[in-house]
Design a protein around this motif. Sequence first.
Motif, short mmCIF file in Angstrom:
data_model
loop_
_atom_site.label_atom_id
_atom_site.label_comp_id
_atom_site.label_asym_id
_atom_site.label_seq_id
_atom_site.Cartn_x
_atom_site.Cartn_y
_atom_site.Cartn_z
N ALA A 1 17.54 9.79 42.83
CA ALA A 1 17.94 11.15 43.25
C ALA A 1 17.96 11.24 44.78
O ALA A 1 18.91 11.77 45.37
N ARG B 1 8.05 18.62 30.27
CA ARG B 1 6.71 19.21 30.06
C ARG B 1 6.78 20.71 29.88
O ARG B 1 5.82 21.33 29.48
N LEU C 1 9.34 18.20 46.70
CA LEU C 1 9.44 18.41 45.25
C LEU C 1 9.02 19.84 44.96
O LEU C 1 7.87 20.23 45.20
P1 UTP Z 1 9.08 14.85 37.43
O1 UTP Z 1 8.31 13.60 37.40
O2 UTP Z 1 8.33 16.11 37.54
O3 UTP Z 1 10.04 14.88 36.18
O4 UTP Z 1 10.10 14.73 38.64
P2 UTP Z 1 10.81 16.09 35.54
O5 UTP Z 1 11.92 15.54 34.74
O6 UTP Z 1 11.21 17.10 36.57
O7 UTP Z 1 9.75 16.80 34.61
P3 UTP Z 1 8.99 16.28 33.27
O8 UTP Z 1 7.99 15.25 33.74
O9 UTP Z 1 10.02 15.74 32.32
O10 UTP Z 1 8.35 17.51 32.75
C1 UTP Z 1 9.69 14.97 39.98
C2 UTP Z 1 10.84 15.60 40.74
O11 UTP Z 1 11.94 14.70 40.81
C3 UTP Z 1 13.13 15.29 40.31
C4 UTP Z 1 12.65 16.40 39.38
O12 UTP Z 1 13.63 17.42 39.27
C5 UTP Z 1 11.37 16.87 40.08
O13 UTP Z 1 11.66 17.79 41.10
N1 UTP Z 1 13.90 14.23 39.61
C6 UTP Z 1 13.27 13.36 38.78
C7 UTP Z 1 15.26 14.14 39.84
O14 UTP Z 1 15.86 14.94 40.60
N2 UTP Z 1 15.95 13.15 39.19
C8 UTP Z 1 15.36 12.26 38.37
O15 UTP Z 1 16.06 11.38 37.83
C9 UTP Z 1 13.98 12.38 38.16
#
Ligand code: UTP
Length: 293
Positions: free
Chosen positions: A116, A19, A133
Amino acid sequence: MSELSLKTIIFPAAGLGTRFLPATKACRKELLPVVDKPLIQYAAEEAVDAGFEQIIFIVRKGEKSIARHFSDVPDLRQKLAKTKTQLEVDALTRTIPSSVECRYVEQSEPLGLGHAVWLARSFIKEEHFAVLLTDDLIDGGLHGGCMTQMMELYKKNKCGAIGVEVVADSETKKYGIVCTEDTSAKVSKIITIVEKPSPEKAPSRLGVVGRYILPTSIMSVIENTEHGVGGEIQLTDAIAATLEEDRIDAYRFDGVRYDCGSKLGHLQANVAYARKNKELGADFSNWLSNEVM
Ligand code: UTP
């Protein structure tokens, strides 16, 4: 695993951050600043204030910039010390106290938040652990950080808890939504939790924010959790499966949350934090009311 204490917090930081592209092409979302501090530093300060002794960072394969942010830089300290007091130097460089153990675990593919969290399993020795988060920035104001509030709750209730807030009908599709015994209570036992439901299917309007205290037994549940919404291993699905065995409460935290994973939320956080910044708050507020409003 017998001690009923809470020492470990996990910071999942291995998502793609789509995003926020193209800003997040070469820079981690967690390192985007709000005024002058990266999001992950606000998170670390919240965790340290709450008394956590171990932070597990889940990072992408080969990712080093988050560890670099939290490492000591003696050269920089020496240089700053020529013109600044020790207190100022500490504020600018000491991002995390040395008493807090930091560990970095790589997630080779973004398989989901549940996956994760599961990667940190070998570091958790207590009955419960926390997850934060970092893109959910919460200003607890006079009430203290959201994790401090939840730690207080944990000391009293000795069970899991999830931070929640009321979301608009149009927003249920972006959140995990909980159904609790008493939806209007500040703290109430969760009965069900659903990932990103439509407003018609949502069991309430209480949306999950990025603050969790979970039973460590959930790790084996995650192991058996199928891929859910978006093909990812969802933490929400594992929580839903654990509710029969373990009590988890929804906690309506005190404070204001900024969704810094979205551009609008990140901009709002910058404005709010700049206005109350000691150094530039007055000038910024002046500029805002004269030039922008
Ligand atoms: P988000 O749903 O915000 O996804 O993940 P994202 O990839 O960070 O961001 P967008 O939606 O593509 O813009 C929520 C949290 O979970 C972590 C992300 O780093 C964030 O802190 N996360 C998500 C992981 O560490 N691993 C994953 O496979 C998915």
